[in-house]
Design a protein around this motif. Sequence first.
Motif, short mmCIF file in Angstrom:
data_model
loop_
_atom_site.label_atom_id
_atom_site.label_comp_id
_atom_site.label_asym_id
_atom_site.label_seq_id
_atom_site.Cartn_x
_atom_site.Cartn_y
_atom_site.Cartn_z
N MET A 9 0.67 -0.78 -0.40
CA MET A 9 -0.39 -0.09 -0.26
C MET A 9 1.27 1.89 -0.17
O MET A 9 0.86 2.28 -1.02
CB MET A 9 -0.83 -0.15 1.46
CG MET A 9 -2.01 1.34 1.25
SD MET A 9 -2.73 0.55 2.88
CE MET A 9 -4.20 2.09 1.97
N HIS A 25 -11.85 1.36 5.71
CA HIS A 25 -10.21 1.46 4.78
C HIS A 25 -10.04 1.75 2.94
O HIS A 25 -9.56 2.07 1.94
CB HIS A 25 -9.76 1.16 5.33
CG HIS A 25 -8.38 0.15 4.78
ND1 HIS A 25 -6.84 -0.11 5.19
CD2 HIS A 25 -8.47 -0.56 3.59
CE1 HIS A 25 -6.76 -1.41 4.72
NE2 HIS A 25 -6.88 -1.12 3.24
N GLU A 82 -8.94 3.45 -0.72
CA GLU A 82 -8.23 3.20 -2.00
C GLU A 82 -8.75 2.87 -3.26
O GLU A 82 -9.04 3.25 -3.94
CB GLU A 82 -8.15 1.70 -1.87
CG GLU A 82 -7.21 1.05 -0.46
CD GLU A 82 -6.92 -0.55 0.01
OE1 GLU A 82 -6.52 -0.40 0.86
OE2 GLU A 82 -7.80 -0.56 -0.20
N HIS A 85 -2.30 -6.12 -2.81
CA HIS A 85 -2.60 -5.44 -1.74
C HIS A 85 -3.58 -6.70 -0.98
O HIS A 85 -3.26 -6.46 0.05
CB HIS A 85 -2.50 -4.42 -1.76
CG HIS A 85 -3.09 -3.38 -0.42
ND1 HIS A 85 -2.42 -2.91 0.80
CD2 HIS A 85 -4.49 -3.21 -0.19
CE1 HIS A 85 -3.31 -2.06 1.52
NE2 HIS A 85 -4.68 -2.68 0.57
N ASN A 86 -4.52 -6.10 -1.52
CA ASN A 86 -5.85 -7.27 -1.19
C ASN A 86 -5.85 -8.20 -0.75
O ASN A 86 -7.15 -8.99 0.16
CB ASN A 86 -7.13 -6.14 -1.96
CG ASN A 86 -7.28 -5.92 -2.20
OD1 ASN A 86 -7.59 -4.46 -1.35
ND2 ASN A 86 -8.02 -5.46 -3.12
N GLU A 103 -4.95 -9.16 2.87
CA GLU A 103 -6.45 -8.20 3.73
C GLU A 103 -7.65 -9.14 3.65
O GLU A 103 -7.81 -9.59 4.95
CB GLU A 103 -6.83 -6.87 3.00
CG GLU A 103 -5.40 -5.72 3.77
CD GLU A 103 -5.61 -4.53 3.21
OE1 GLU A 103 -4.97 -3.76 3.38
OE2 GLU A 103 -6.68 -4.10 2.21
ZN LIG Z 1 -6.50 -2.30 2.07
#
Ligand SMILES: [Zn+2]
Length: 243
Positions: free
Chosen positions: A46, A112, A116, A141-142, A145
């Motif tokens: 991120m 969050h 994005e 990046h997800n 998560e």
């Molecule tokens: Zn994120």
Amino acid sequence: MDVWYVFGAALITAIFTGLGALPFFFVKNISGTFLGAANAAAAGLMLGASLGLVYEGWQINPIRLVVGMLLGVVLIIVAGYFLEEHEPDIGELEGNADAMKMLLVIGIMTVHSFAEGIGVGVSFGDGQDFGTLISAAIAIHNIPEGLAIALVLIPRGSTVWRAAGWSIFSSLPQPIMAVPAFLFVLAFRPFLAVGLGLAAGAMIWMVFSEMLPEAREEVPMSTVVTMLVISTAGMLLFQWLIG
Ligand SMILES: [Zn+2]
């Protein structure tokens, strides 16, 4: 390039979040060490994507970029207060602590994701190549998560598919926010640098105020810093090679 392309790209980033739940088909549990390392990697990816936005905005208009970054930080702080205020008292909901914990983690991730989504949208305002690059960065990046969300849901009785569904849900603000952000900076060109700054400021703030402290709970500082440096550098290299 049309709105559907932007929407499609941002929808794909959201779907990638669901991939994070899939390892649970093969393993029953994932160690805290692995989760901490994954969280630190997600933070670095991120940060790398945010620095790409900063670089792009700086070339357009440094002052507007900085104004946007400050706005982004304020936005996340205000959203944080709002979430805290509406956080139900776990004590009052005895027996429902698990449900609250699940709701809270999904809620935090959803807020969050707004930043994005704006990041993806304003990047497309700068051109298709840059937009696609930032979408790819956010998509990668997800995945960790989604893993973090699944790790809260699955031990509390959720199926893997359901955890994947909630992970994708937490990222739906990405396609929802990307399109209006894209149209806005397209219509009001002077706001492009502000928009890039806003998304970058919000994301950088979240990395240091939320994601890294969370990773720090699971692994030592040295691991957090190592993962952060490697993933940030990897993301910058990726952007440099593609861009
Ligand atoms: Zn994120």
